[in-house]
Design an enzyme around this catalytic site. Sequence first.
Site, PDB file in Angstrom:
ATOM      1  N   LYS A 190     -38.093  83.019 118.292  1.00  0.00           N
ATOM      2  CA  LYS A 190     -37.972  83.060 116.829  1.00  0.00           C
ATOM      3  C   LYS A 190     -36.503  83.304 116.492  1.00  0.00           C
ATOM      4  O   LYS A 190     -36.006  84.421 116.546  1.00  0.00           O
ATOM      5  CB  LYS A 190     -38.834  84.158 116.198  1.00  0.00           C
ATOM      6  CG  LYS A 190     -38.996  83.889 114.705  1.00  0.00           C
ATOM      7  CD  LYS A 190     -38.908  85.061 113.790  1.00  0.00           C
ATOM      8  CE  LYS A 190     -37.633  85.745 113.583  1.00  0.00           C
ATOM      9  NZ  LYS A 190     -36.619  85.069 112.754  1.00  0.00           N
ATOM     10  N   GLU A 266     -30.823  94.481 122.251  1.00  0.00           N
ATOM     11  CA  GLU A 266     -29.356  94.531 122.176  1.00  0.00           C
ATOM     12  C   GLU A 266     -29.037  94.658 120.705  1.00  0.00           C
ATOM     13  O   GLU A 266     -29.360  93.750 119.927  1.00  0.00           O
ATOM     14  CB  GLU A 266     -28.743  93.244 122.745  1.00  0.00           C
ATOM     15  CG  GLU A 266     -29.009  93.003 124.215  1.00  0.00           C
ATOM     16  CD  GLU A 266     -28.405  94.057 125.109  1.00  0.00           C
ATOM     17  OE1 GLU A 266     -27.519  94.793 124.662  1.00  0.00           O
ATOM     18  OE2 GLU A 266     -28.859  94.164 126.260  1.00  0.00           O
ATOM     19  N   CYS A 301     -21.200  91.830 117.301  1.00  0.00           N
ATOM     20  CA  CYS A 301     -21.676  93.170 117.647  1.00  0.00           C
ATOM     21  C   CYS A 301     -20.571  93.992 118.288  1.00  0.00           C
ATOM     22  O   CYS A 301     -20.506  95.194 118.098  1.00  0.00           O
ATOM     23  CB  CYS A 301     -22.878  93.057 118.577  1.00  0.00           C
ATOM     24  SG  CYS A 301     -22.594  91.939 119.953  1.00  0.00           S
ATOM     25  N   GLU A 400     -22.094  99.860 110.601  1.00  0.00           N
ATOM     26  CA  GLU A 400     -21.680  98.545 111.073  1.00  0.00           C
ATOM     27  C   GLU A 400     -21.569  97.607 109.870  1.00  0.00           C
ATOM     28  O   GLU A 400     -22.561  97.355 109.183  1.00  0.00           O
ATOM     29  CB  GLU A 400     -22.725  98.011 112.063  1.00  0.00           C
ATOM     30  CG  GLU A 400     -22.291  96.723 112.702  1.00  0.00           C
ATOM     31  CD  GLU A 400     -23.340  96.146 113.628  1.00  0.00           C
ATOM     32  OE1 GLU A 400     -24.545  96.236 113.308  1.00  0.00           O
ATOM     33  OE2 GLU A 400     -22.961  95.604 114.671  1.00  0.00           O
TER      34      GLU A 400
END
Length: 502
Positions: A190, A266, A301, A400
């Site tokens: 997905k 992750e 990331c 973040e």
Amino acid sequence: MTRTLSEWSEAAAAVDAPSQLFIDGEHVDALSGERFAAVNPATGETITEVALGGAADIDAAVDSARTAFEDGRWANLAPRDRGQVLIKLAGCIEDNAEELQLLETLDVGKPIRYSRRVDVAQTVNTYAWYGEAADKLYGEIAPTGPHALGMITKEPIGVVGAVTPWNFPMMMNSWKLAPALMAGNSVVLKPAEQSPLTALRIGELALEAGIPPGVLNVVPGYGETAGRALGRHPFVDGITFTGSTEVGKLFLEYSAKSNMKRVSAETGGKTPNIIFADAPDLDFAIGAVGFSIFWNTGEMCIAGSRLLVERPIYDQVVERVGEVADSWAPGNPLDPATKAGPVVDDAQLQKIIGYIERGTEEGARLVVGGSRTLTETGGYFVEPTVFADVRNDMTIAREEIFGPVLSIIPFDTQQEALEIANDTRYGLSAAVWTSNLARAHTMAAGLRAGTVWINNFDTSDITVPFGGYKESGFGGKDKSLHALDKYTHTKTTWINLGRGGV
Ligand code: NAD
């Protein structure tokens, strides 16, 4: 072949983007008949309407993957044969590189100069690397003595659900699919709703390369519906996830509330990039700072979003990083000269602008940037932005941002640098610039991060594992042979050797 902006624009206008789900080797519409727009973030225009996968489509895809796994059409092939197919898939991707490069650029705004050199190239390399490794792994015999044989073997876990982000769609998908398929699993992928196009095309190419129908299914759809359905599905044996920490935690919950499927995640990062006054080559380090936060518009990331600078060189670094930021001004991603494109969508744009406002409100000093730009294009462009005099307790240093926004924080001692660097819920990566060997080692050992770069940033290779500590990762690594741990069970088989048992 090198194309010009007008040639790429012409190709973009004629592109034939995939628009149906890929289940059981067939292109199908969603059972609901619904569709969603794949939007080009550089223009705000719709590229195509894609079938919107929902829970029922996930059911169909899992059924297909489960059947394929149980009948052994892929899992029971000799490892060498599976490997050959993956190597062939790498070749098919290479043969269609220009189309995939264009689809990736249109879907997520990635500059065309990188979408081939980085995304397509890394994707090809990943499938080929795991393909080549497929028949080079051995089991073990345990040293148990003469009465019985303890065999330790690896087996595929079964049906793997892969849920992935939009920042490096094709490449991140390959980090999941290649080892999962190499190990003999069936997969339901997905992709993020912002980036369905290359995922669907790779599904087709996988079939062409010889991956049997049902072994790889691709179901684009929203996270809250399709992603959740995959996470909670009782016949999915494992989830491999890359995305935000918040959603990564949801998958642990989905697992707990369904069949205790294994989950690997992750997730986010807030990488400290630490420059000491004895950095061996300050020019190189400052260039790397620009790359670390402005490349891929900071939608990384591992983005070096917190720049920690030792006080004696602080003012100089702030000034020079401000100048470097200007060289990352965004432009049309179809222009081969462009180094930075738009951010992925309007929601991401608003989120980034919100953080920039918060930075100013909380007292950080805006050095350059800070605004939306190129609004006349209809796209979602943000200026490369640098804040100085940031404290590590400010929102822009803690959360973040996932955009081109750098926070520069001064420090006085090595110990203080280490404390600031580790004062975060994340632990994906860190970088240290110093010519002092003892300091480099001490810092590398003290940093709570899955990857530490000394005098470089974002060096990477398929041969090394990638993944984070703390809330940056859970349940195993991507890349290298270590990734196989996520997609295999370890089985012990005892054989009685007829000498009275153990
Ligand atoms: P996201 O968490 O919003 O989405 C990731 C995937 O999860 C998408 O496919 C999405 O549809 C799905 N999802 C969203 N909500 C869901 C839900 N409620 N249930 C099930 N699935 C759901 O992340 P994103 O915005 O696509 O990507 C950005 C994030 O990814 C950042 O936090 C970034 O750090 C992280 N990331 C991490 C790595 C890494 O290797 N550590 C790599 C790339 C990106």
